[in-house]
Design a protein around this motif. Sequence first.
Motif, PDB file in Angstrom:
ATOM      1  N   ARG A 144       8.156  12.037 -24.484  1.00  0.00           N
ATOM      2  CA  ARG A 144       7.910  13.023 -23.436  1.00  0.00           C
ATOM      3  C   ARG A 144       6.554  12.805 -22.775  1.00  0.00           C
ATOM      4  O   ARG A 144       6.431  12.852 -21.545  1.00  0.00           O
ATOM      5  CB  ARG A 144       7.997  14.439 -24.023  1.00  0.00           C
ATOM      6  N   CYS A 173       6.227  11.517 -18.926  1.00  0.00           N
ATOM      7  CA  CYS A 173       5.610  12.489 -18.027  1.00  0.00           C
ATOM      8  C   CYS A 173       4.388  11.920 -17.334  1.00  0.00           C
ATOM      9  O   CYS A 173       4.133  12.222 -16.158  1.00  0.00           O
ATOM     10  CB  CYS A 173       5.253  13.759 -18.785  1.00  0.00           C
ATOM     11  N   ALA A 209       9.863  19.929 -16.038  1.00  0.00           N
ATOM     12  CA  ALA A 209       9.375  20.071 -17.414  1.00  0.00           C
ATOM     13  C   ALA A 209       7.986  19.460 -17.552  1.00  0.00           C
ATOM     14  O   ALA A 209       7.108  20.024 -18.225  1.00  0.00           O
ATOM     15  CB  ALA A 209      10.352  19.420 -18.390  1.00  0.00           C
ATOM     16  N   CYS A 210       7.772  18.324 -16.919  1.00  0.00           N
ATOM     17  CA  CYS A 210       6.461  17.676 -16.954  1.00  0.00           C
ATOM     18  C   CYS A 210       5.417  18.512 -16.215  1.00  0.00           C
ATOM     19  O   CYS A 210       4.266  18.621 -16.665  1.00  0.00           O
ATOM     20  CB  CYS A 210       6.537  16.276 -16.349  1.00  0.00           C
ATOM     21  N   TYR A 268       4.719  20.377 -24.918  1.00  0.00           N
ATOM     22  CA  TYR A 268       5.736  19.320 -25.032  1.00  0.00           C
ATOM     23  C   TYR A 268       6.777  19.629 -26.111  1.00  0.00           C
ATOM     24  O   TYR A 268       7.698  18.845 -26.335  1.00  0.00           O
ATOM     25  CB  TYR A 268       5.057  17.973 -25.273  1.00  0.00           C
ATOM     26  N   TRP A 284      13.767  17.515 -19.535  1.00  0.00           N
ATOM     27  CA  TRP A 284      12.785  16.465 -19.798  1.00  0.00           C
ATOM     28  C   TRP A 284      13.322  15.134 -19.273  1.00  0.00           C
ATOM     29  O   TRP A 284      14.544  14.937 -19.183  1.00  0.00           O
ATOM     30  CB  TRP A 284      12.532  16.335 -21.300  1.00  0.00           C
ATOM     31  N   ASP A 308      13.568  12.011 -25.437  1.00  0.00           N
ATOM     32  CA  ASP A 308      14.840  12.615 -25.054  1.00  0.00           C
ATOM     33  C   ASP A 308      15.792  11.527 -24.568  1.00  0.00           C
ATOM     34  O   ASP A 308      15.454  10.741 -23.677  1.00  0.00           O
ATOM     35  CB  ASP A 308      14.604  13.648 -23.958  1.00  0.00           C
TER      36      ASP A 308
END
Length: 359
Positions: A43, A47, A64-65, A115, A122, A223
């Motif tokens: 992640r 990101c 999400a980031c 995170y 993600w 992910d």
Amino acid sequence: MARRSRLLTLAAVLATLLGALGLAVLGQGKAEAHGVAMTPGSRTYLCQLDAITGTGALAPTNPACQNALNESGATALYNWFAVLDSNAGGRGAGYVPDGTLCSAGDRSPYDFSAYNAARSDWPKTHLTSGATMKVQYSNWAAHPGDFRVYLTKPGWSPTSELGWDDLQLIQTVTNPPQQGSAGSNGGHYYWDLALPSGRSGDAVLFIQWVRSDSQENFFSCSDIVFDGGKGEVTGIRGSGGTPEPTPTPTPTDPPHTGSCMAVYTVQNSWNGGFQGSVEVMNHGTEPRNGWAVRWTPGVGTRISSVWNGVLSTGSDGAVTVRNADHNRVIAADASVSFGFTATSTGNDYPVGTIGCVTP
């Protein structure tokens, strides 16, 4: 899917371990190791690929980031490789609380808590159940040890928190080979992983790197989705291709020197300027006699003063800071730091890679 060359650039800038030291004289300390999964991307790794721009600013496109950046801040994102617990000593279930596996149990010197968010958006790596893939894991600092690879069990949902009961150990790898220099763009460990057959849908590949020469451990959440993919990544800027972890350095990238590593942070900022610091780490087994660090400041940024180092500026705008007399020698597995102030139009982080160069 077509490969996208803009995905080839790794994290341009990094954050330091010394954010709390402010304007104090910055001395020597223990140098910590660093690393998370690059394939499939963790992640934090994906990101920062999504967020990095060519000006020294961060602008994530993934929601999400963006949320993680808002909640945990830029220091965590620029320190994407340092999701660590210095005292884990190989402990997992019963030590690292459920719901905090992706942040090293919230024991990292950086705030990676965002995170851990249980959400389905993600960035994802697309894989094929039953296939064999090559895992690539960053070696920003190389150390011996084991990589414990876990996969979420069938039926796990990305909108539920990740706990130890959700995971099954599918592989343990000891001292895998490396490609590229430690502390360099694209340097990584690599090994083959046979993915379980009969899987479909979303999952998380969780890796705990257990050092054998220290109590320090690293934690990495990637992910993935089993949908017949071949490593394509979606959910990041320009997605639709597979990020390559070993890009060809651009002429402006400073060379790295293996055992020497530099990390950068913004200590505090104000309208028109900021204070920063850089930690210079010696991951070698012998003292380092002399050091130098180079980077290209963000667009509109000018370094105005430096302490605990000697500043020079090249014709291309890149700055080099060399050791002062009193901090010339860095002991083995230790570090020194220097501070600086700068004027800025808001791009407080470097453009391109910050790294050690020949003194």
